[in-house]
Design an enzyme around this catalytic site. Sequence first.
Site, PDB file in Angstrom:
ATOM      1  N   GLY A  94       0.932  -1.061  -0.077  1.00 15.96           N
ATOM      2  CA  GLY A  94       0.014   0.014   0.043  1.00 15.96           C
ATOM      3  C   GLY A  94       0.682   1.125  -0.023  1.00 15.96           C
ATOM      4  CG  HIS A 101       7.724   7.115   3.298  1.00 19.59           C
ATOM      5  ND1 HIS A 101       7.646   6.932   1.945  1.00 19.59           N
ATOM      6  CD2 HIS A 101       6.842   6.578   3.902  1.00 19.59           C
ATOM      7  CE1 HIS A 101       6.555   6.597   1.677  1.00 19.59           C
ATOM      8  NE2 HIS A 101       5.831   6.249   2.834  1.00 19.59           N
TER       9      HIS A 101
HETATM   10  P1  5GP Z   1       3.229   4.979   2.378  1.00 16.71           P
HETATM   11  O1  5GP Z   1       1.448   4.764   2.743  1.00 16.71           O
HETATM   12  O2  5GP Z   1       3.475   5.713   1.295  1.00 16.71           O
HETATM   13  O3  5GP Z   1       3.768   4.157   3.225  1.00 16.71           O
HETATM   14  O4  5GP Z   1       2.961   6.315   3.643  1.00 16.71           O
HETATM   15  C1  5GP Z   1       2.811   7.727   2.932  1.00 16.71           C
HETATM   16  C2  5GP Z   1       2.531   8.534   4.104  1.00 16.71           C
HETATM   17  O5  5GP Z   1       2.678   9.801   4.066  1.00 16.71           O
HETATM   18  C3  5GP Z   1       1.037   8.538   4.828  1.00 16.71           C
HETATM   19  O6  5GP Z   1       0.875   8.104   6.210  1.00 16.71           O
HETATM   20  C4  5GP Z   1       0.423   9.799   4.631  1.00 16.71           C
HETATM   21  O7  5GP Z   1      -0.412  10.042   5.832  1.00 16.71           O
HETATM   22  C5  5GP Z   1       1.596  10.603   4.480  1.00 16.71           C
HETATM   23  N1  5GP Z   1       1.414  11.876   3.673  1.00 16.71           N
HETATM   24  C6  5GP Z   1       0.989  12.181   2.202  1.00 16.71           C
HETATM   25  N2  5GP Z   1       1.135  13.413   2.120  1.00 16.71           N
HETATM   26  C7  5GP Z   1       1.461  14.109   2.976  1.00 16.71           C
HETATM   27  C8  5GP Z   1       1.739  15.286   2.981  1.00 16.71           C
HETATM   28  O8  5GP Z   1       1.726  16.205   2.435  1.00 16.71           O
HETATM   29  N3  5GP Z   1       2.395  15.814   4.379  1.00 16.71           N
HETATM   30  C9  5GP Z   1       2.608  15.009   5.384  1.00 16.71           C
HETATM   31  N4  5GP Z   1       3.203  15.601   6.583  1.00 16.71           N
HETATM   32  N5  5GP Z   1       2.469  13.608   5.200  1.00 16.71           N
HETATM   33  C10 5GP Z   1       1.826  13.099   4.177  1.00 16.71           C
END
Ligand code: 5GP
Length: 113
Positions: A94, A101
Amino acid sequence: MLKDDCIFCKIIKGEIPSQKVYEDGDMLVFKDIEPKAKVHLLAVPKDHYKLLSELDKNRSAALCRIMQKLPQIALDNGCKNGYRLVVNQGDDAGQTVFHLHIHILGGENLPWE
Ligand code: 5GP
Ligand code: ZN
Protein backbone atom coordinates in the site's frame (compact mmCIF):
# COMPACT_ATOMS: atom_id res chain seq x y z
CA MET A 1 18.51 14.11 -6.51
CA LEU A 2 15.03 15.53 -5.95
CA LYS A 3 12.07 15.09 -8.30
CA ASP A 4 9.71 17.92 -9.30
CA ASP A 5 6.47 15.94 -9.11
CA CYS A 6 7.15 14.22 -5.77
CA ILE A 7 5.33 15.43 -2.67
CA PHE A 8 8.17 14.50 -0.30
CA CYS A 9 10.76 16.19 -2.54
CA LYS A 10 8.56 19.31 -2.38
CA ILE A 11 8.45 19.06 1.42
CA ILE A 12 12.26 18.68 1.51
CA LYS A 13 12.60 21.79 -0.71
CA GLY A 14 10.16 23.70 1.55
CA GLU A 15 7.62 24.13 -1.28
CA ILE A 16 5.01 22.31 0.81
CA PRO A 17 4.86 23.06 4.56
CA SER A 18 5.45 20.31 7.11
CA GLN A 19 5.81 19.99 10.86
CA LYS A 20 9.53 19.36 10.85
CA VAL A 21 11.09 17.75 13.94
CA TYR A 22 14.64 17.03 12.68
CA GLU A 23 16.82 17.75 9.67
CA ASP A 24 20.38 17.03 8.64
CA GLY A 25 22.24 16.49 5.38
CA ASP A 26 20.81 12.98 4.92
CA MET A 27 17.17 13.30 5.94
CA LEU A 28 14.16 15.29 6.98
CA VAL A 29 11.85 14.03 9.74
CA PHE A 30 8.34 15.47 9.98
CA LYS A 31 4.93 14.60 11.41
CA ASP A 32 2.64 12.47 9.28
CA ILE A 33 -0.39 14.46 8.12
CA GLU A 34 -2.75 11.56 8.99
CA PRO A 35 -1.26 10.07 12.15
CA LYS A 36 -1.90 6.35 12.74
CA ALA A 37 -0.57 6.51 16.33
CA LYS A 38 -0.10 9.14 19.03
CA VAL A 39 3.38 9.73 17.62
CA HIS A 40 3.67 9.26 13.86
CA LEU A 41 6.75 10.65 12.15
CA LEU A 42 8.17 10.13 8.69
CA ALA A 43 11.93 9.93 8.21
CA VAL A 44 12.66 10.76 4.58
CA PRO A 45 16.08 10.53 2.89
CA LYS A 46 17.05 13.66 0.94
CA ASP A 47 17.46 11.57 -2.18
CA HIS A 48 14.53 10.55 -4.34
CA TYR A 49 14.16 6.80 -4.79
CA LYS A 50 11.22 4.52 -4.13
CA LEU A 51 12.48 1.11 -3.10
CA LEU A 52 15.18 -0.51 -1.00
CA SER A 53 16.06 -2.48 -4.15
CA GLU A 54 17.36 0.85 -5.55
CA LEU A 55 19.99 1.23 -2.84
CA ASP A 56 23.52 1.81 -4.07
CA LYS A 57 26.65 2.46 -2.05
CA ASN A 58 25.91 6.12 -1.28
CA ARG A 59 22.24 5.57 -0.50
CA SER A 60 23.12 2.60 1.73
CA ALA A 61 25.63 4.66 3.68
CA ALA A 62 23.11 7.50 4.09
CA LEU A 63 20.36 5.09 5.16
CA CYS A 64 22.68 3.54 7.72
CA ARG A 65 23.43 6.98 9.18
CA ILE A 66 19.67 7.70 9.22
CA MET A 67 18.86 4.45 11.06
CA GLN A 68 21.51 5.19 13.68
CA LYS A 69 19.80 8.50 14.49
CA LEU A 70 16.21 7.23 14.69
CA PRO A 71 16.33 5.93 18.30
CA GLN A 72 17.20 9.39 19.67
CA ILE A 73 14.70 11.14 17.38
CA ALA A 74 11.96 8.72 18.52
CA LEU A 75 12.85 9.31 22.17
CA ASP A 76 12.94 13.09 21.75
CA ASN A 77 9.46 13.03 20.21
CA GLY A 78 7.57 11.07 22.84
CA CYS A 79 8.41 7.40 22.23
CA LYS A 80 9.53 6.64 25.79
CA ASN A 81 8.60 2.94 25.82
CA GLY A 82 9.58 1.86 22.34
CA TYR A 83 8.39 2.50 18.82
CA ARG A 84 7.70 0.74 15.55
CA LEU A 85 9.39 1.36 12.20
CA VAL A 86 7.44 0.63 9.01
CA VAL A 87 8.73 0.86 5.43
CA ASN A 88 5.99 0.17 2.90
CA GLN A 89 7.42 -1.18 -0.35
CA GLY A 90 5.26 -1.30 -3.46
CA ASP A 91 1.63 -2.03 -4.21
CA ASP A 92 0.91 -4.98 -1.92
CA ALA A 93 2.19 -2.94 1.04
CA GLY A 94 0.00 0.00 0.00
CA GLN A 95 2.87 2.41 -0.62
CA THR A 96 1.26 5.70 -1.62
CA VAL A 97 4.24 8.05 -1.78
CA PHE A 98 6.94 6.78 -4.11
CA HIS A 99 9.86 8.30 -2.23
CA LEU A 100 11.40 5.97 0.35
CA HIS A 101 10.31 6.82 3.89
CA ILE A 102 10.40 5.22 7.30
CA HIS A 103 7.30 5.53 9.46
CA ILE A 104 8.09 5.96 13.17
CA LEU A 105 5.07 5.01 15.27
CA GLY A 106 4.77 5.15 19.05
CA GLY A 107 3.77 7.18 22.07
CA GLU A 108 1.29 4.49 23.07
CA ASN A 109 0.92 0.71 23.14
CA LEU A 110 0.70 -0.36 19.49
CA PRO A 111 -1.59 -3.19 18.36
CA TRP A 112 0.09 -6.04 16.46
CA GLU A 113 -2.29 -8.11 14.37
P1 5GP B 1 2.97 5.19 2.58
O1 5GP B 1 1.52 4.75 2.52
O2 5GP B 1 3.50 5.55 1.22
O3 5GP B 1 3.86 4.23 3.31
O4 5GP B 1 2.96 6.48 3.48
C1 5GP B 1 2.77 7.76 3.02
C2 5GP B 1 2.46 8.61 4.23
O5 5GP B 1 2.63 9.96 3.88
C3 5GP B 1 1.02 8.44 4.74
O6 5GP B 1 1.04 8.02 6.09
C4 5GP B 1 0.43 9.85 4.57
O7 5GP B 1 -0.43 10.21 5.63
C5 5GP B 1 1.67 10.73 4.53
N1 5GP B 1 1.52 11.94 3.74
C6 5GP B 1 1.04 12.03 2.47
N2 5GP B 1 1.06 13.31 2.05
C7 5GP B 1 1.58 14.04 3.07
C8 5GP B 1 1.86 15.43 3.23
O8 5GP B 1 1.63 16.26 2.34
N3 5GP B 1 2.38 15.82 4.41
C9 5GP B 1 2.65 14.93 5.42
N4 5GP B 1 3.17 15.43 6.55
N5 5GP B 1 2.41 13.62 5.30
C10 5GP B 1 1.88 13.18 4.14
ZN1 ZN C 1 10.86 12.48 -3.87
